[in-house]
Write a protein that holds these residues in place. Structure first.
Motif, PDB file in Angstrom:
ATOM      1  N   LYS A 118      23.139  27.196  -3.454  1.00  9.18           N
ATOM      2  CA  LYS A 118      23.654  26.021  -3.007  1.00  9.18           C
ATOM      3  C   LYS A 118      23.022  24.786  -3.961  1.00  9.18           C
ATOM      4  CE  LYS A 118      20.499  25.077   0.890  1.00  9.18           C
ATOM      5  NZ  LYS A 118      20.632  24.902   2.274  1.00  9.18           N
ATOM      6  N   PHE A 119      22.056  24.943  -4.871  1.00 10.84           N
ATOM      7  CA  PHE A 119      21.185  24.216  -5.484  1.00 10.84           C
ATOM      8  C   PHE A 119      21.784  24.644  -6.959  1.00 10.84           C
ATOM      9  CE2 PHE A 119      18.539  24.467  -1.946  1.00 10.84           C
ATOM     10  CZ  PHE A 119      18.727  23.048  -1.564  1.00 10.84           C
ATOM     11  N   GLY A 120      22.664  25.575  -7.184  1.00 12.55           N
ATOM     12  CA  GLY A 120      22.910  25.973  -8.597  1.00 12.55           C
ATOM     13  C   GLY A 120      21.734  26.821  -9.167  1.00 12.55           C
ATOM     14  N   MET A 121      21.043  27.543  -8.464  1.00  6.34           N
ATOM     15  CA  MET A 121      19.825  28.172  -9.154  1.00  6.34           C
ATOM     16  C   MET A 121      19.666  29.449  -8.986  1.00  6.34           C
ATOM     17  SD  MET A 121      16.599  25.295  -7.993  1.00  6.34           S
ATOM     18  CE  MET A 121      15.323  26.029  -8.571  1.00  6.34           C
ATOM     19  N   GLY A 122      20.581  30.127  -8.040  1.00  5.81           N
ATOM     20  CA  GLY A 122      20.743  31.555  -8.096  1.00  5.81           C
ATOM     21  C   GLY A 122      19.451  32.047  -6.795  1.00  5.81           C
ATOM     22  N   VAL A 123      19.173  33.256  -7.344  1.00  9.89           N
ATOM     23  CA  VAL A 123      18.012  33.881  -6.578  1.00  9.89           C
ATOM     24  C   VAL A 123      16.650  33.229  -7.261  1.00  9.89           C
ATOM     25  CG1 VAL A 123      16.795  35.989  -5.993  1.00  9.89           C
ATOM     26  CG2 VAL A 123      19.391  36.020  -5.887  1.00  9.89           C
ATOM     27  N   ARG A 124      15.953  32.864  -6.352  1.00 13.15           N
ATOM     28  CA  ARG A 124      14.699  32.417  -6.841  1.00 13.15           C
ATOM     29  C   ARG A 124      13.510  33.011  -5.915  1.00 13.15           C
ATOM     30  NH1 ARG A 124      14.437  28.447 -11.035  1.00 13.15           N
ATOM     31  NH2 ARG A 124      16.458  28.603 -11.958  1.00 13.15           N
ATOM     32  N   GLY A 125      12.178  32.589  -6.093  1.00  9.31           N
ATOM     33  CA  GLY A 125      11.115  32.824  -5.319  1.00  9.31           C
ATOM     34  C   GLY A 125      10.929  31.831  -4.323  1.00  9.31           C
ATOM     35  N   GLN A 126      10.452  32.308  -3.405  1.00 13.10           N
ATOM     36  CA  GLN A 126       9.972  31.168  -2.407  1.00 13.10           C
ATOM     37  C   GLN A 126       8.649  30.710  -2.719  1.00 13.10           C
ATOM     38  OE1 GLN A 126       9.698  32.613   1.935  1.00 13.10           O
ATOM     39  NE2 GLN A 126      11.090  34.220   1.372  1.00 13.10           N
ATOM     40  N   ARG A 127       8.437  29.547  -2.169  1.00 17.58           N
ATOM     41  CA  ARG A 127       6.981  29.011  -2.654  1.00 17.58           C
ATOM     42  C   ARG A 127       5.993  29.462  -1.853  1.00 17.58           C
ATOM     43  NH1 ARG A 127       6.485  24.383  -5.255  1.00 17.58           N
ATOM     44  NH2 ARG A 127       8.578  23.709  -4.634  1.00 17.58           N
ATOM     45  N   PHE A 128       4.971  30.181  -2.325  1.00 22.50           N
ATOM     46  CA  PHE A 128       4.030  30.889  -1.714  1.00 22.50           C
ATOM     47  C   PHE A 128       2.871  30.893  -2.509  1.00 22.50           C
ATOM     48  CE2 PHE A 128       6.269  34.407  -3.750  1.00 22.50           C
ATOM     49  CZ  PHE A 128       5.130  35.061  -4.493  1.00 22.50           C
ATOM     50  N   SER A 129       1.686  31.113  -2.144  1.00 25.28           N
ATOM     51  CA  SER A 129       0.584  31.874  -2.848  1.00 25.28           C
ATOM     52  C   SER A 129      -0.166  33.001  -2.254  1.00 25.28           C
ATOM     53  CB  SER A 129      -0.656  30.774  -3.043  1.00 25.28           C
ATOM     54  OG  SER A 129      -1.103  30.445  -1.958  1.00 25.28           O
ATOM     55  N   LEU A 130      -1.025  33.570  -2.961  1.00 25.82           N
ATOM     56  CA  LEU A 130      -1.937  34.693  -2.573  1.00 25.82           C
ATOM     57  C   LEU A 130      -2.968  35.140  -3.249  1.00 25.82           C
ATOM     58  CD1 LEU A 130      -1.350  37.626  -4.439  1.00 25.82           C
ATOM     59  CD2 LEU A 130       0.867  37.390  -3.347  1.00 25.82           C
ATOM     60  N   VAL A 131      -3.785  35.912  -2.732  1.00 28.00           N
ATOM     61  CA  VAL A 131      -5.056  36.526  -3.416  1.00 28.00           C
ATOM     62  C   VAL A 131      -4.961  37.801  -3.111  1.00 28.00           C
ATOM     63  CG1 VAL A 131      -7.764  36.410  -3.388  1.00 28.00           C
ATOM     64  CG2 VAL A 131      -6.317  34.260  -3.028  1.00 28.00           C
ATOM     65  N   ALA A 132      -5.124  38.531  -4.343  1.00 23.85           N
ATOM     66  CA  ALA A 132      -5.480  39.819  -4.339  1.00 23.85           C
ATOM     67  C   ALA A 132      -6.532  40.211  -4.955  1.00 23.85           C
ATOM     68  CB  ALA A 132      -3.898  40.526  -5.009  1.00 23.85           C
ATOM     69  N   LYS A 133      -7.404  41.343  -4.189  1.00 24.69           N
ATOM     70  CA  LYS A 133      -8.331  41.797  -4.875  1.00 24.69           C
ATOM     71  C   LYS A 133      -8.164  43.395  -5.317  1.00 24.69           C
ATOM     72  CE  LYS A 133     -13.395  42.373  -4.129  1.00 24.69           C
ATOM     73  NZ  LYS A 133     -14.568  41.619  -3.646  1.00 24.69           N
ATOM     74  N   ASN A 134      -8.421  43.690  -6.440  1.00 28.33           N
ATOM     75  CA  ASN A 134      -7.870  45.046  -6.926  1.00 28.33           C
ATOM     76  C   ASN A 134      -6.696  45.490  -6.485  1.00 28.33           C
ATOM     77  OD1 ASN A 134      -8.386  47.415  -8.301  1.00 28.33           O
ATOM     78  ND2 ASN A 134      -9.502  48.367  -6.816  1.00 28.33           N
ATOM     79  N   GLY A 135      -5.701  44.581  -6.582  1.00 34.78           N
ATOM     80  CA  GLY A 135      -4.444  44.828  -6.188  1.00 34.78           C
ATOM     81  C   GLY A 135      -4.094  44.622  -4.683  1.00 34.78           C
ATOM     82  N   VAL A 136      -5.216  44.417  -3.782  1.00 28.63           N
ATOM     83  CA  VAL A 136      -4.532  44.407  -2.378  1.00 28.63           C
ATOM     84  C   VAL A 136      -4.634  43.033  -1.947  1.00 28.63           C
ATOM     85  CG1 VAL A 136      -5.489  45.142  -0.262  1.00 28.63           C
ATOM     86  CG2 VAL A 136      -5.488  46.517  -2.021  1.00 28.63           C
ATOM     87  N   VAL A 137      -3.555  42.628  -1.450  1.00 29.41           N
ATOM     88  CA  VAL A 137      -3.636  41.095  -0.858  1.00 29.41           C
ATOM     89  C   VAL A 137      -4.673  41.024   0.239  1.00 29.41           C
ATOM     90  CG1 VAL A 137      -2.004  39.647   0.262  1.00 29.41           C
ATOM     91  CG2 VAL A 137      -1.027  41.101  -1.442  1.00 29.41           C
TER      92      VAL A 137
END
Length: 161
Positions: A118-137
């Protein structure tokens, strides 16, 4: 299904914006054997992303390193050329690594995509953040639509202690 704390980062190939141009990199190489902070923005050069989200991680990159973060990644469903230009314009080079997920494959694997058609941007990512240690969230902060509070660098730092 949306990724959650305790889950492994899914396997995917992303594109890293570098001074020498775009370089493909696997999530195993990005996240393996170290502690990584990743934040996702709906789009490079968009208002909140450019005025608040990226600048917060640029400003606090040294504090994040002091808190045990080996690398800070900025993810967007954009191409690597746009991400490189955005890094340069935001003084993020050397502080935040720009990661392009042009087809949203990784974002979809995380279960954190959104439809911004609806904003002319198609599929995008949600706004989020994460930390992963050795590939585990270990930490995951997903914003409500239109919000910018829990995915900020400041919120991440406050929750790493």
């Amino acid at each position: 299904m949306t990724i959650k704390v305790g889950d492994h980062i899914p396997e995917a190939t992303l594109v890293k914006a570098t001074a020498d141009g775009p370089t493909t990199i696997s999530t195993a190489d990005l996240f393996g054997g170290r502690t990584v902070a990743l934040f996702s923005v709906p789009g490079a050069f968009t208002p909140t992303c450019s005025a608040k989200h990226l600048p917060g991680f640029v400003t606090h990159s040294a504090k994040l390193a002091e808190a045990g973060i080996d690398e800070v990644l900025c993810l967007s469903v954009n191409d690597a050329f746009v991400m490189a230009a955005w890094a340069k314009s935001a003084d993020a080079v050397g502080k935040v690594t720009m990661i392009a997920d042009g087809n949203a494959d990784f974002t979809k694997a995380l279960g954190l995509e959104m439809d911004a058609s609806k904003f002319g941007m198609g599929v995008r990512g949600q706004r989020f953040s994460l930390v992963a240690k050795n590939g585990v969230v270990t930490h995951l902060f997903v914003e409500e639509p239109g919000a910018f509070t829990v995915s900020s660098a400041e919120h991440m730092l406050a929750n790493l202690g």
